[in-house]
Design an enzyme around this catalytic site. Sequence first.
Site, PDB file in Angstrom:
ATOM      1  N   GLY A  96       0.831  -1.201   0.000  1.00 11.07           N
ATOM      2  CA  GLY A  96       0.000   0.000   0.000  1.00 11.07           C
ATOM      3  C   GLY A  96       0.857   1.239   0.000  1.00 11.07           C
ATOM      4  O   GLY A  96       2.007   1.225  -0.452  1.00 11.07           O
ATOM      5  N   SER A  97       0.306   2.318   0.553  1.00 13.46           N
ATOM      6  CA  SER A  97       0.985   3.610   0.474  1.00 13.46           C
ATOM      7  C   SER A  97       2.071   3.742   1.547  1.00 13.46           C
ATOM      8  O   SER A  97       2.032   3.059   2.588  1.00 13.46           O
ATOM      9  CB  SER A  97      -0.047   4.718   0.660  1.00 13.46           C
ATOM     10  OG  SER A  97      -0.638   4.600   1.936  1.00 13.46           O
ATOM     11  N   CYS A 156       2.358   0.473  -9.011  1.00 12.03           N
ATOM     12  CA  CYS A 156       3.439   0.939  -8.138  1.00 12.03           C
ATOM     13  C   CYS A 156       4.688   1.218  -8.961  1.00 12.03           C
ATOM     14  O   CYS A 156       5.452   2.118  -8.651  1.00 12.03           O
ATOM     15  CB  CYS A 156       3.724  -0.084  -7.059  1.00 12.03           C
ATOM     16  SG  CYS A 156       3.976  -1.738  -7.697  1.00 12.03           S
ATOM     17  N   GLU A 189       5.666  -3.271   0.898  1.00 12.22           N
ATOM     18  CA  GLU A 189       5.730  -2.990  -0.538  1.00 12.22           C
ATOM     19  C   GLU A 189       4.947  -1.702  -0.767  1.00 12.22           C
ATOM     20  O   GLU A 189       3.710  -1.710  -0.727  1.00 12.22           O
ATOM     21  CB  GLU A 189       5.118  -4.129  -1.345  1.00 12.22           C
ATOM     22  CG  GLU A 189       5.938  -5.391  -1.253  1.00 12.22           C
ATOM     23  CD  GLU A 189       5.687  -6.354  -2.407  1.00 12.22           C
ATOM     24  OE1 GLU A 189       6.531  -7.233  -2.593  1.00 12.22           O
ATOM     25  OE2 GLU A 189       4.663  -6.245  -3.091  1.00 12.22           O
TER      26      GLU A 189
END
Length: 456
Positions: free
Chosen positions: A205-206, A262, A227
């Site tokens: 995620g962020s 991403c 990640e």
Amino acid sequence: MMKIFNPATEELIKEIQTDDKSSVQRAHEDLKKGQVEWAAESMSHRLACLRKFMVLLERDKSALGEILSNEVGKPVSQAIGEIGGAIGRISYFVDNFSEVLAPREAHVAPGLIEKVSYDPLGVIANISAWNYPYLVGVNVFVPALLAGNSVLYKPSEFSTLTGLEIERLLLEAGVPSNAFKCIVGTGQVGQVLLGLPLDGYFFTGSYKTGQYIYEQVAPKMVPCQMELGGKDPMFVSEKIQDVKGVAAVAVEGAFYNNGQSCCAVERIYVQESIADEFIAAFIAETKTLKVGDPTEDGIFFGPLSRSEQLDVLEQQVADALAQGAQLELGGKRMDGKGYYFEPTILTNVSHKMAVMKEESFGPVIGIQVVKDEAEAVRLMKDTKYGLTSAIYTTDQEEFEAIASQMNSGTVYWNCCDRVSPHVPWSGRGHSGFGSTLSEEGIKAFVRPKAWQMRTV
Ligand code: NAD
């Protein structure tokens, strides 16, 4: 209850019951018992279940693609492509798993044997993102399950229906319901996981959420892997011959999945002597790609998945224009229903602008002209992130010289925006740490046990 909306039409797809603290706690208790039983199964049984899961994904690919497209807005063809990609990754895991984790003799001397074996972690949390729920999901829950862990899976609230489909198919494939559980809800439900004594936390995620989770998990002293986002650069050297061809690939790298990858190309540095030709080709190629209803054939750009991102993109464009950028294409949200943003190309950009520094996660790209390799390297490295870096040149020495200076988990030569199960997928800096995929991404889900045995 949680409402799930279609980002293309803004219509309600479904209202769904969410989990709460007590249901998550119950799930954890079940998974603790289930993990022991699941780990006691033979490796060949676990492999057979995951092989069956691949078959079921293939069987239901079209229907699953539609469900995914409906809830995240990606074109159905890209959704089905994602499921195909996930099957490829599972295939890598099932083909290589036993060998990577086979117990091995590390050292043998007279009267001494030293061996290594691997134990599962236990019950792990898989807190996941919505942009590629199949791909980022299988990176974690497949090796975790194969290693004998049980998995508390928290899909993003923006890809919940897909998360539930994944659970349904894993169970149909023979994974016990107390070895894999999908919990439903927003970050608040995710927060409950942070209060449980789980044996590992695997987050996609962020940066903002990842940093918070890392802080919460740290005192538990269990593996925690991140990640996170990226601001991935591409350098186009004047040594390339096919400028138009590279521009076309760059468009795909920047805009596939509406730029919500991403490892999407988020900023481009092109050398002076070829800049005009490259920019013209990039604009022309982008104009050939259709924006529209993601269920229609031939659509490349659907809506964004999250309405809030429209504001982020608008602010980045406004900030860039206020500081002298030139708008070559697009630049604003589209009228009508759905979270559509025009494919947007900015030139005359600089690193004073957010569009060259902050993750855009949408169909917006800045193209900056650079004098030489040294300037490109300086700008490519001017980032908090470190996921991937792409270098386009026909000169291998030039590629290697630049690649070796990049502080990113992946470097690409004449390719971009790709993930391979054969090599580790990892970030640096604000892109996170730890690896999924490859041998490293298998060993992330186990703990080594060293056997030091005197035989006399
Ligand atoms: P996000 O951080 O908003 O949410 C990710 C997950 O965390 C969701 O399931 C959410 O419900 C959960 N969550 C939110 N708050 C939480 C809390 N307090 N406790 C526990 N869980 C919580 O990210 P997103 O919008 O889903 O994903 C987009 C981001 O993910 C982008 O930055 C993208 O680059 C990144 N990403 C990275 C990779 C990679 O491989 N590096 C892959 C895909 C996406």
